[in-house]
Design an enzyme around this catalytic site. Structure first.
Site, PDB file in Angstrom:
ATOM      1  N   SER A  19       0.862  -1.179   0.000  1.00 35.83           N
ATOM      2  CA  SER A  19       0.000   0.000   0.000  1.00 35.83           C
ATOM      3  C   SER A  19       0.897   1.226   0.000  1.00 35.83           C
ATOM      4  O   SER A  19       1.706   1.376  -0.914  1.00 35.83           O
ATOM      5  CB  SER A  19      -0.950  -0.040   1.210  1.00 35.83           C
ATOM      6  N   HIS A  46      -2.613  -0.997  -3.320  1.00 35.26           N
ATOM      7  CA  HIS A  46      -3.752  -0.086  -3.151  1.00 35.26           C
ATOM      8  C   HIS A  46      -3.551   1.150  -4.019  1.00 35.26           C
ATOM      9  O   HIS A  46      -2.538   1.835  -3.917  1.00 35.26           O
ATOM     10  CB  HIS A  46      -3.898   0.313  -1.685  1.00 35.26           C
ATOM     11  N   ASP A 139      -4.754  -4.589   6.080  1.00 37.70           N
ATOM     12  CA  ASP A 139      -5.058  -5.466   4.956  1.00 37.70           C
ATOM     13  C   ASP A 139      -3.915  -6.453   4.736  1.00 37.70           C
ATOM     14  O   ASP A 139      -2.739  -6.067   4.758  1.00 37.70           O
ATOM     15  CB  ASP A 139      -5.292  -4.633   3.686  1.00 37.70           C
TER      16      ASP A 139
END
Length: 200
Positions: A19, A46, A139
Protein backbone atom coordinates in the site's frame (compact mmCIF):
# COMPACT_ATOMS: atom_id res chain seq x y z
CA UNK A 1 -1.35 -24.59 -20.89
CA UNK A 2 -3.21 -27.45 -19.29
CA UNK A 3 -4.91 -27.07 -15.93
CA UNK A 4 -2.63 -29.63 -14.31
CA UNK A 5 0.28 -27.22 -14.71
CA UNK A 6 -1.52 -25.04 -12.17
CA UNK A 7 -2.33 -27.79 -9.69
CA UNK A 8 -1.51 -27.40 -6.04
CA UNK A 9 2.09 -28.07 -5.33
CA UNK A 10 5.34 -26.65 -4.07
CA UNK A 11 5.81 -22.97 -4.87
CA UNK A 12 2.91 -22.64 -7.28
CA UNK A 13 2.33 -18.87 -6.99
CA UNK A 14 3.72 -15.73 -5.34
CA UNK A 15 1.18 -13.16 -4.10
CA UNK A 16 2.37 -9.71 -3.02
CA UNK A 17 0.49 -7.01 -1.11
CA UNK A 18 1.53 -3.40 -0.63
CA UNK A 19 0.00 0.00 0.00
CA UNK A 20 1.60 3.29 1.03
CA UNK A 21 5.22 3.31 -0.16
CA UNK A 22 4.49 0.18 -2.12
CA UNK A 23 5.44 1.33 -5.61
CA UNK A 24 9.07 1.70 -4.64
CA UNK A 25 8.85 -1.57 -2.74
CA UNK A 26 7.48 -3.36 -5.79
CA UNK A 27 10.17 -1.86 -7.99
CA UNK A 28 12.84 -3.17 -5.63
CA UNK A 29 11.24 -6.62 -5.35
CA UNK A 30 10.29 -7.26 -8.96
CA UNK A 31 13.41 -5.60 -10.31
CA UNK A 32 15.57 -8.10 -8.45
CA UNK A 33 13.92 -11.08 -10.14
CA UNK A 34 15.28 -12.20 -13.48
CA UNK A 35 13.10 -13.14 -16.44
CA UNK A 36 12.85 -16.83 -15.58
CA UNK A 37 10.72 -16.91 -12.42
CA UNK A 38 8.83 -20.21 -12.91
CA UNK A 39 5.63 -19.20 -11.09
CA UNK A 40 3.03 -16.45 -11.57
CA UNK A 41 3.18 -13.30 -9.46
CA UNK A 42 -0.11 -11.74 -8.33
CA UNK A 43 0.03 -8.20 -6.91
CA UNK A 44 -2.40 -6.10 -4.91
CA UNK A 45 -1.22 -2.50 -4.60
CA UNK A 46 -3.75 -0.09 -3.15
CA UNK A 47 -4.43 2.50 -5.87
CA UNK A 48 -6.65 5.52 -6.34
CA UNK A 49 -9.91 3.98 -7.59
CA UNK A 50 -10.83 7.11 -9.55
CA UNK A 51 -7.83 7.26 -11.86
CA UNK A 52 -6.43 5.04 -14.57
CA UNK A 53 -3.23 3.49 -13.31
CA UNK A 54 0.13 3.52 -15.08
CA UNK A 55 1.64 1.16 -12.52
CA UNK A 56 2.06 -1.68 -15.01
CA UNK A 57 4.03 0.62 -17.31
CA UNK A 58 6.16 1.90 -14.44
CA UNK A 59 7.00 -1.59 -13.20
CA UNK A 60 7.61 -2.93 -16.71
CA UNK A 61 10.50 -0.52 -17.06
CA UNK A 62 12.10 -1.79 -13.86
CA UNK A 63 11.82 -5.56 -14.14
CA UNK A 64 12.61 -8.21 -16.73
CA UNK A 65 9.30 -9.95 -15.99
CA UNK A 66 6.26 -9.09 -18.13
CA UNK A 67 3.84 -6.92 -16.12
CA UNK A 68 0.16 -6.48 -16.96
CA UNK A 69 -3.14 -5.54 -15.40
CA UNK A 70 -5.04 -8.70 -14.56
CA UNK A 71 -8.05 -9.52 -16.72
CA UNK A 72 -11.14 -11.35 -15.59
CA UNK A 73 -11.10 -14.98 -16.71
CA UNK A 74 -7.47 -15.16 -17.80
CA UNK A 75 -5.00 -17.69 -16.46
CA UNK A 76 -2.11 -16.68 -14.24
CA UNK A 77 1.00 -17.24 -16.33
CA UNK A 78 4.32 -18.41 -14.83
CA UNK A 79 6.93 -15.67 -15.06
CA UNK A 80 4.30 -12.93 -15.47
CA UNK A 81 3.23 -10.26 -12.97
CA UNK A 82 -0.55 -9.80 -12.84
CA UNK A 83 -1.63 -6.55 -11.12
CA UNK A 84 -5.03 -6.01 -9.59
CA UNK A 85 -6.67 -3.09 -11.45
CA UNK A 86 -7.90 -0.09 -9.46
CA UNK A 87 -11.20 -0.66 -7.64
CA UNK A 88 -11.34 -4.40 -8.38
CA UNK A 89 -10.61 -7.32 -6.10
CA UNK A 90 -8.29 -9.93 -7.62
CA UNK A 91 -8.79 -13.60 -6.82
CA UNK A 92 -7.28 -16.78 -8.21
CA UNK A 93 -9.15 -20.05 -8.52
CA UNK A 94 -8.63 -23.61 -9.76
CA UNK A 95 -6.51 -23.86 -12.87
CA UNK A 96 -4.91 -20.51 -12.07
CA UNK A 97 -7.95 -18.66 -13.44
CA UNK A 98 -8.14 -15.04 -12.30
CA UNK A 99 -11.36 -13.33 -11.26
CA UNK A 100 -11.97 -9.60 -10.87
CA UNK A 101 -14.87 -8.48 -8.71
CA UNK A 102 -16.36 -5.19 -7.53
CA UNK A 103 -17.75 -6.65 -4.33
CA UNK A 104 -17.67 -4.68 -1.09
CA UNK A 105 -14.40 -3.13 0.02
CA UNK A 106 -12.52 -4.99 2.78
CA UNK A 107 -10.94 -2.80 5.46
CA UNK A 108 -12.03 0.14 3.27
CA UNK A 109 -9.89 -1.00 0.33
CA UNK A 110 -10.56 -2.59 -3.06
CA UNK A 111 -8.49 -4.45 -4.21
CA UNK A 112 -8.00 -6.34 -0.96
CA UNK A 113 -4.90 -8.33 -0.12
CA UNK A 114 -6.95 -10.41 2.30
CA UNK A 115 -9.22 -11.66 -0.48
CA UNK A 116 -6.30 -12.40 -2.80
CA UNK A 117 -4.38 -14.25 -0.10
CA UNK A 118 -7.43 -16.28 0.94
CA UNK A 119 -7.99 -17.35 -2.65
CA UNK A 120 -4.31 -18.32 -2.89
CA UNK A 121 -4.67 -20.39 0.29
CA UNK A 122 -7.80 -22.12 -1.02
CA UNK A 123 -6.38 -22.78 -4.49
CA UNK A 124 -2.72 -23.56 -3.86
CA UNK A 125 -2.50 -24.66 -0.21
CA UNK A 126 1.16 -25.28 0.66
CA UNK A 127 2.16 -24.06 -2.80
CA UNK A 128 1.22 -20.46 -1.95
CA UNK A 129 3.81 -17.83 -1.08
CA UNK A 130 2.45 -14.55 0.31
CA UNK A 131 4.54 -11.40 0.80
CA UNK A 132 3.33 -8.38 2.78
CA UNK A 133 5.25 -5.18 2.04
CA UNK A 134 5.03 -1.59 3.27
CA UNK A 135 1.62 -0.05 3.85
CA UNK A 136 -0.82 1.40 6.35
CA UNK A 137 -3.72 -0.46 7.91
CA UNK A 138 -4.23 -4.17 8.44
CA UNK A 139 -5.06 -5.47 4.96
CA UNK A 140 -3.26 -8.73 4.32
CA UNK A 141 -3.11 -9.89 7.94
CA UNK A 142 -6.18 -12.15 7.86
CA UNK A 143 -5.12 -13.41 4.43
CA UNK A 144 -1.66 -14.18 5.76
CA UNK A 145 -3.28 -16.33 8.44
CA UNK A 146 -5.19 -18.18 5.74
CA UNK A 147 -2.05 -18.88 3.68
CA UNK A 148 -0.10 -19.98 6.75
CA UNK A 149 -3.00 -22.09 7.95
CA UNK A 150 -3.00 -24.05 4.68
CA UNK A 151 0.73 -24.72 4.90
CA UNK A 152 1.85 -21.91 2.60
CA UNK A 153 4.80 -19.60 3.22
CA UNK A 154 4.22 -16.08 4.54
CA UNK A 155 6.92 -13.41 4.34
CA UNK A 156 6.68 -9.89 5.74
CA UNK A 157 8.93 -6.95 5.11
CA UNK A 158 10.66 -6.08 8.36
CA UNK A 159 8.45 -3.28 9.73
CA UNK A 160 11.57 -1.44 10.85
CA UNK A 161 12.68 -1.19 7.21
CA UNK A 162 9.25 -0.30 5.82
CA UNK A 163 8.30 3.26 4.90
CA UNK A 164 4.90 2.49 6.44
CA UNK A 165 5.06 -0.41 8.92
CA UNK A 166 1.34 -0.91 9.55
CA UNK A 167 0.58 -3.70 7.08
CA UNK A 168 3.68 -5.85 7.66
CA UNK A 169 3.39 -5.38 11.44
CA UNK A 170 -0.26 -6.42 11.40
CA UNK A 171 0.71 -9.57 9.50
CA UNK A 172 3.55 -10.32 11.93
CA UNK A 173 1.19 -9.85 14.87
CA UNK A 174 -0.99 -12.73 13.63
CA UNK A 175 1.82 -15.21 14.24
CA UNK A 176 1.35 -16.59 10.72
CA UNK A 177 4.47 -14.97 9.25
CA UNK A 178 7.29 -17.44 8.84
CA UNK A 179 9.96 -14.98 7.73
CA UNK A 180 10.51 -11.29 8.51
CA UNK A 181 13.11 -9.82 6.17
CA UNK A 182 14.43 -6.45 5.00
CA UNK A 183 13.01 -5.56 1.60
CA UNK A 184 16.32 -6.03 -0.18
CA UNK A 185 16.50 -9.68 0.97
CA UNK A 186 12.97 -10.76 0.04
CA UNK A 187 13.51 -11.19 -3.72
CA UNK A 188 16.47 -13.54 -3.39
CA UNK A 189 14.78 -15.44 -0.58
CA UNK A 190 11.64 -16.01 -2.65
CA UNK A 191 13.61 -17.05 -5.71
CA UNK A 192 15.65 -19.52 -3.66
CA UNK A 193 12.49 -20.82 -1.98
CA UNK A 194 10.77 -21.37 -5.32
CA UNK A 195 13.76 -23.26 -6.70
CA UNK A 196 14.25 -25.33 -3.57
CA UNK A 197 10.58 -26.34 -3.43
CA UNK A 198 10.49 -27.23 -7.11
CA UNK A 199 13.53 -29.44 -6.73
CA UNK A 200 11.86 -31.26 -3.89
Amino acid sequence: MSADQYSTGPASVVAVASSAGGVQGLIALLGAWGPELPVPVLVVQHLDPHHRTVLADVLSRRTELPVKLAEDGERAVPGTVHLAPPDRHLLVGPGGVLTLTATEAVHFVRPSADLLFRSVADTYGPGGIACVLTGTGVDGAAGAEAVGGRGGTVIAQDPRSADFPGMPQAAVDTGAVGFVLPLEQIAEFVRDLVEAKRQG
